[in-house]
Design a protein around this motif. Sequence first.
Motif, PDB file in Angstrom:
ATOM      1  N   ASP A 130       0.835  -1.210   0.000  1.00 44.44           N
ATOM      2  CA  ASP A 130       0.000   0.000   0.000  1.00 44.44           C
ATOM      3  C   ASP A 130       0.870   1.260   0.000  1.00 44.44           C
ATOM      4  O   ASP A 130       0.568   2.236  -0.699  1.00 44.44           O
ATOM      5  N   THR A 131       1.936   1.212   0.764  1.00 44.90           N
ATOM      6  CA  THR A 131       2.862   2.346   0.798  1.00 44.90           C
ATOM      7  C   THR A 131       3.493   2.558  -0.579  1.00 44.90           C
ATOM      8  O   THR A 131       3.612   3.699  -1.054  1.00 44.90           O
ATOM      9  N   ALA A 132       3.881   1.483  -1.219  1.00 46.47           N
ATOM     10  CA  ALA A 132       4.465   1.585  -2.562  1.00 46.47           C
ATOM     11  C   ALA A 132       3.454   2.176  -3.541  1.00 46.47           C
ATOM     12  O   ALA A 132       3.804   3.022  -4.378  1.00 46.47           O
ATOM     13  N   LYS A 133       2.203   1.769  -3.431  1.00 38.36           N
ATOM     14  CA  LYS A 133       1.163   2.278  -4.320  1.00 38.36           C
ATOM     15  C   LYS A 133       0.924   3.771  -4.087  1.00 38.36           C
ATOM     16  O   LYS A 133       0.830   4.554  -5.037  1.00 38.36           O
ATOM     17  N   ARG A 134       0.832   4.185  -2.806  1.00 36.81           N
ATOM     18  CA  ARG A 134       0.641   5.608  -2.492  1.00 36.81           C
ATOM     19  C   ARG A 134       1.823   6.446  -2.965  1.00 36.81           C
ATOM     20  O   ARG A 134       1.654   7.546  -3.498  1.00 36.81           O
TER      21      ARG A 134
END
Length: 167
Positions: free
Chosen positions: A123-127
Amino acid sequence: MVETVANPGATASGTDAAKNHFAKAMEEALAGARALGEEAQSRAGEYREKLYQKKDGLSGEAKVRSDEYKDKAFGFANDGKSKACTALSSLGQLITENAGALDEKVGVKYGDYARNAAQSVQDTAKRLDEKSLDELGDDAIEFVRTSPALALGMAAAAGYLIGRVLK
């Protein structure tokens, strides 16, 4: 002894001639000084004009180079952001793949922790991938404003880790 009688008219006329000669010499000297002054001002004006042209040229060249380097820096920053996103996604995938092994060896509870951690990393990578560099900069500024002690601690830890890696 021979006595010379001075001609009073001749003496006055010689003094007047000397005064006239001196006055003409002074006028010529003043005219020469004026001419030199005008020439000096003319040359100074030419040099000043050349200097301004050179300054304008260098200023324009500096602006062009500055823009080029700014574009390169943004390119490097975008590449770095892209690589960081890829690395985080790969890390999340690796953790997910190993969660099954944790289920078998340590227990399902720890496998679930690993899956949750993997999901958080992904999720952090996506954000991170969805945000622009300007938004990331604004977020960093806001984080430092709200938590300066934590930001300083993280910077110190990152510096320590980078120092250990490079050592």
